[in-house]
Write a protein that holds these residues in place. Sequence first.
Motif, PDB file in Angstrom:
ATOM      1  N   PRO A  87       4.329  -1.677   6.963  1.00 27.11           N
ATOM      2  CA  PRO A  87       5.533  -1.029   6.234  1.00 27.11           C
ATOM      3  C   PRO A  87       5.097  -0.045   5.339  1.00 27.11           C
ATOM      4  N   LEU A  88       3.853  -0.058   4.967  1.00 27.95           N
ATOM      5  CA  LEU A  88       3.429   1.198   4.177  1.00 27.95           C
ATOM      6  C   LEU A  88       3.190   2.486   4.865  1.00 27.95           C
ATOM      7  N   PHE A  89       2.455   2.182   5.936  1.00 26.26           N
ATOM      8  CA  PHE A  89       2.217   3.635   6.927  1.00 26.26           C
ATOM      9  C   PHE A  89       3.543   4.100   7.427  1.00 26.26           C
ATOM     10  N   ILE A  90       4.565   3.009   7.788  1.00 29.66           N
ATOM     11  CA  ILE A  90       5.825   3.642   8.048  1.00 29.66           C
ATOM     12  C   ILE A  90       6.544   4.243   7.189  1.00 29.66           C
ATOM     13  N   LEU A  91       6.547   3.707   5.829  1.00 34.05           N
ATOM     14  CA  LEU A  91       7.363   4.440   4.717  1.00 34.05           C
ATOM     15  C   LEU A  91       6.640   5.812   4.494  1.00 34.05           C
ATOM     16  N   GLY A  92       5.298   5.867   4.513  1.00 33.77           N
ATOM     17  CA  GLY A  92       4.401   6.956   4.363  1.00 33.77           C
ATOM     18  C   GLY A  92       4.922   7.967   5.434  1.00 33.77           C
ATOM     19  N   GLY A  93       4.740   7.864   6.813  1.00 42.72           N
ATOM     20  CA  GLY A  93       5.227   8.689   7.489  1.00 42.72           C
ATOM     21  C   GLY A  93       6.646   9.304   7.501  1.00 42.72           C
ATOM     22  N   LEU A  94       7.687   8.561   7.061  1.00 46.39           N
ATOM     23  CA  LEU A  94       9.084   8.909   6.721  1.00 46.39           C
ATOM     24  C   LEU A  94       9.266   9.813   5.751  1.00 46.39           C
ATOM     25  N   ILE A  95       8.609   9.354   4.586  1.00 47.25           N
ATOM     26  CA  ILE A  95       8.502  10.514   3.453  1.00 47.25           C
ATOM     27  C   ILE A  95       7.685  11.593   3.597  1.00 47.25           C
ATOM     28  N   MET A  96       6.715  11.734   4.578  1.00 46.59           N
ATOM     29  CA  MET A  96       6.040  12.990   5.021  1.00 46.59           C
ATOM     30  C   MET A  96       7.255  13.883   5.958  1.00 46.59           C
ATOM     31  N   GLY A 112       9.791  15.178   3.414  1.00 44.99           N
ATOM     32  CA  GLY A 112       9.281  15.785   2.288  1.00 44.99           C
ATOM     33  C   GLY A 112       8.543  17.308   2.481  1.00 44.99           C
ATOM     34  N   GLY A 113       8.560  17.459   3.833  1.00 44.27           N
ATOM     35  CA  GLY A 113       8.083  18.942   4.224  1.00 44.27           C
ATOM     36  C   GLY A 113       6.401  18.900   4.524  1.00 44.27           C
ATOM     37  N   ILE A 114       5.845  17.632   4.203  1.00 41.58           N
ATOM     38  CA  ILE A 114       4.320  17.806   4.470  1.00 41.58           C
ATOM     39  C   ILE A 114       3.959  18.085   6.047  1.00 41.58           C
ATOM     40  N   SER A 115       5.211  17.432   6.869  1.00 34.91           N
ATOM     41  CA  SER A 115       4.537  17.800   8.275  1.00 34.91           C
ATOM     42  C   SER A 115       4.941  19.338   8.661  1.00 34.91           C
ATOM     43  N   ALA A 116       5.924  20.029   8.024  1.00 32.06           N
ATOM     44  CA  ALA A 116       6.138  21.417   8.052  1.00 32.06           C
ATOM     45  C   ALA A 116       4.913  22.235   7.473  1.00 32.06           C
ATOM     46  N   ARG A 117       4.345  21.839   6.584  1.00 28.94           N
ATOM     47  CA  ARG A 117       2.991  22.271   6.145  1.00 28.94           C
ATOM     48  C   ARG A 117       1.922  22.437   7.038  1.00 28.94           C
ATOM     49  N   LEU A 118       1.853  20.980   7.464  1.00 23.37           N
ATOM     50  CA  LEU A 118       0.932  20.944   8.688  1.00 23.37           C
ATOM     51  C   LEU A 118       0.971  21.922   9.755  1.00 23.37           C
ATOM     52  N   LEU A 119       2.133  21.987  10.135  1.00 22.84           N
ATOM     53  CA  LEU A 119       2.570  22.827  11.314  1.00 22.84           C
ATOM     54  C   LEU A 119       2.343  24.456  10.871  1.00 22.84           C
ATOM     55  N   ASP A 120       2.649  24.716   9.818  1.00 22.55           N
ATOM     56  CA  ASP A 120       2.334  26.275   9.289  1.00 22.55           C
ATOM     57  C   ASP A 120       0.799  26.562   9.294  1.00 22.55           C
ATOM     58  N   SER A 177       0.037   9.056   9.381  1.00 19.29           N
ATOM     59  CA  SER A 177       1.209   8.111   9.523  1.00 19.29           C
ATOM     60  C   SER A 177       0.941   6.905  10.540  1.00 19.29           C
ATOM     61  N   GLY A 178       0.031   7.050  11.348  1.00 21.80           N
ATOM     62  CA  GLY A 178      -0.336   6.097  12.406  1.00 21.80           C
ATOM     63  C   GLY A 178       0.757   5.603  13.642  1.00 21.80           C
ATOM     64  N   SER A 179       1.707   6.380  13.713  1.00 25.21           N
ATOM     65  CA  SER A 179       2.704   6.086  14.235  1.00 25.21           C
ATOM     66  C   SER A 179       3.458   7.114  15.389  1.00 25.21           C
ATOM     67  N   SER A 224       5.699  15.020  -2.143  1.00 27.21           N
ATOM     68  CA  SER A 224       7.069  15.553  -1.415  1.00 27.21           C
ATOM     69  C   SER A 224       8.161  16.031  -2.550  1.00 27.21           C
ATOM     70  N   LEU A 225       8.269  15.426  -3.785  1.00 26.26           N
ATOM     71  CA  LEU A 225       9.182  15.265  -4.709  1.00 26.26           C
ATOM     72  C   LEU A 225       8.882  16.714  -5.302  1.00 26.26           C
ATOM     73  N   MET A 226       7.732  16.791  -5.768  1.00 27.53           N
ATOM     74  CA  MET A 226       7.498  17.865  -7.205  1.00 27.53           C
ATOM     75  C   MET A 226       6.573  18.919  -6.461  1.00 27.53           C
TER      76      MET A 226
END
Length: 434
Positions: A60-69, A72-80, A108-110, A257-259
């Motif tokens: 559940p922790l990796f699932i939650l982490g992946g959804l937050i990313m 929260g824009g983390i995946s978009a930063r990786l793309l950039d 994320s592992g997913s 992601s928040l700040m």
Amino acid sequence: MTIFLLCMLLIVVLLLAEIPVAFSFGIGAILFTYATGNNISFLVTHGFNVASSFALLALPLFILGGLIMAEGGISARLLDFVNSFVGRIKGGLGAVTVLTCALFGAISGSSSAAIAAIGQIMIPRMVKEGYPEGHATALVACSSVLALLIPPSIPMIIFSITGGLSVGAAFLSTIIPGILLTLIYCALNFWFLRNDTLIKVDPPLPFAAAVRGIAKSGYNSLFALLMPVIILGAIYSGIATPTEAAAIAVIYAIPVSLMVYKGLTIKTLGTATVRAVIMTGSIMAVLFFLFIMSRAMILEQIPKQIAEALLTVFDNKFVILLVINLLLLLIGMIVDDISGAVLAAIIFLPIVEQLGIHPIHFAAIVGVNLGLGNVSPPCAPMLYMAGGVAKLPLHKYIGPTLKFLCLGHLPMVFIVTFVPDLALFLPRLLMGIE
């Protein structure tokens, strides 16, 4: 054995009838338990004990982490960041997609999280730049399964727990195959698009401007790029277990992601948490019944009987490996990667150990093969998920998908199967396994 085969046939029929996976395996497990006269109370207790293990808290922790990313824009930063390297090359956006899916898998592992986070951004972007819709969708679907190979991989955690193996060693076994498959998909993407005249490409920048662009995107993506370093560094330095590293990922992702990136709000954090709970609940229901089924199979010595049958029919280790790979592919086509990992550990791990195949080598075979099955028709859960994100009918992306699989993923299955050092090099180097 006859009862087992009938129950497995019933499970397959229920799955093909689109009965939820948890219910399908639940019905099969209960029928098998009663038909073989096993104590259902004992098996239910066993299922609860395994399902409530500390190691499974990583799920559940990796699932939650992946959804937050994703929110929260983390995946978009990786793309950039990846785009700053190859975005101005013809076919570069496709390579960006593949590389970002690999990076996202390292967080994320997913596979499903990779499709949700990367596919929703990159498929429309590639289509806008002139990429064929089918090619873009197929590329996201095939690249998503890199999350099974680039640690931390949720299916590898499940496989290791079920098979009693080192999670860290299983993680290491799939790194080299994952990197090679990433490079192969990038190369195939460039090759398939080499004569496409509709793709829009920005003119290349002067060297100094390109370096400044990379430096700027690297600075803006710094917190995103640190995530896989923190997670994997914590695991392999011995500072944290995979479960603790998953908790660190969530604790890190929320404030970033928040700040920092400010793509996440309290409301979307709540939504991501609810989605993670729902996903975890459905997965745990499947695992609970699979653990019951696995214990009943062991009590009835089903794995031993399957091993004896294979060894009786085939006397060549390599032929048996090919048969096991075919069966793993069929499992991957029918069920999700997590269910497939449990079934692989239950049914085939005892067989390969009898053949003298290293269990960590087999972990790599399972990871690569289940990834292939998850994007191979008829069931292909990851393939249809990518199609749903793109809102495309199957006939538009099935052709490009089969090209990627036949020229890229399928050869990698054979390479990993018959070149064990590819999987065992890092576990031996870093963990000293025999």
